[in-house]
Design a protein around this motif. Sequence first.
Motif, PDB file in Angstrom:
ATOM      1  N   GLN A  20     114.625  77.996 -47.587  1.00  0.00           N
ATOM      2  CA  GLN A  20     115.705  77.521 -46.724  1.00  0.00           C
ATOM      3  C   GLN A  20     115.877  78.504 -45.565  1.00  0.00           C
ATOM      4  O   GLN A  20     116.883  79.218 -45.461  1.00  0.00           O
ATOM      5  CB  GLN A  20     116.991  77.375 -47.538  1.00  0.00           C
ATOM      6  N   HIS A  21     114.898  78.525 -44.692  1.00  0.00           N
ATOM      7  CA  HIS A  21     114.782  79.577 -43.694  1.00  0.00           C
ATOM      8  C   HIS A  21     115.926  79.615 -42.686  1.00  0.00           C
ATOM      9  O   HIS A  21     116.432  80.704 -42.371  1.00  0.00           O
ATOM     10  CB  HIS A  21     113.439  79.480 -42.990  1.00  0.00           C
ATOM     11  N   GLU A  22     116.335  78.493 -42.155  1.00  0.00           N
ATOM     12  CA  GLU A  22     117.410  78.500 -41.158  1.00  0.00           C
ATOM     13  C   GLU A  22     118.721  78.956 -41.794  1.00  0.00           C
ATOM     14  O   GLU A  22     119.454  79.755 -41.213  1.00  0.00           O
ATOM     15  CB  GLU A  22     117.562  77.127 -40.492  1.00  0.00           C
ATOM     16  N   ARG A  23     119.005  78.445 -42.966  1.00  0.00           N
ATOM     17  CA  ARG A  23     120.227  78.863 -43.673  1.00  0.00           C
ATOM     18  C   ARG A  23     120.157  80.357 -44.006  1.00  0.00           C
ATOM     19  O   ARG A  23     121.151  81.072 -43.897  1.00  0.00           O
ATOM     20  CB  ARG A  23     120.385  78.016 -44.940  1.00  0.00           C
TER      21      ARG A  23
ATOM     22  N   LYS B 283     118.633  82.731 -42.310  1.00  0.00           N
ATOM     23  CA  LYS B 283     118.914  83.488 -41.088  1.00  0.00           C
ATOM     24  C   LYS B 283     120.406  83.504 -40.773  1.00  0.00           C
ATOM     25  O   LYS B 283     120.957  84.537 -40.380  1.00  0.00           O
ATOM     26  CB  LYS B 283     118.140  82.900 -39.900  1.00  0.00           C
ATOM     27  N   GLU B 284     121.062  82.348 -40.946  1.00  0.00           N
ATOM     28  CA  GLU B 284     122.503  82.271 -40.693  1.00  0.00           C
ATOM     29  C   GLU B 284     123.270  83.217 -41.615  1.00  0.00           C
ATOM     30  O   GLU B 284     124.185  83.918 -41.169  1.00  0.00           O
ATOM     31  CB  GLU B 284     123.004  80.839 -40.898  1.00  0.00           C
TER      32      GLU B 284
END
Length: 192
Positions: free
Chosen positions: A95-98, A100-101
């Motif tokens: 879950q790469h975008e999550r 980073k967030e």
Amino acid sequence: MCSSDLVNRAAGLQRFRQKQIEEAAVYWEKTLTLEEGDFGSAGMLVTIYTALGKPEAAQRAAKIALERCEKILARDSNNGAALGHSGVALAVLGQHERAKEWMERALLIDPDNVTMRYNFACSLVNYLKDKDAALEMLAPGFERMGTGMISHSKVDPDLDSIRDDPRFKEMLAAAEARVASHGSGDLAAKEG
């Protein structure tokens, strides 16, 4: 094997730093069972199982870390350590975008946390495949690391893919020189 989480954690870290990764896994697995809210040991198991080429075991450890962190975050949404470990776990789970967030949120809460920055760099290298971002994340950490964490960075398999990068070598050499010239205050080890 001892029933103390601190003793098992210390033994696991020692084996890890001695590159006895399989033995380290046994200690970290035991530590994980001794304290219900312990998400740091699950994080170390992610590193260990990744190094051993066991992605299913690494994902199992990441799920445990995430579940434990989510329980803590339900009570305290500003817990930087739990946010940080969640970000790492999310990266492992794809879950790469999550991820980073959550890493960004954790850094807003605790921007000077050397251990967290180190763990994020490991995730950036291994799961998000961003060596440049990993090196940027490590730079402020190397300026403050103590001898234990510097030694850890020399053997941690999570950093193998950047270890020969001239920027990594330069940061490591500068950190070693700083510690040698100013004494060796030691910060928390990676699992912190």
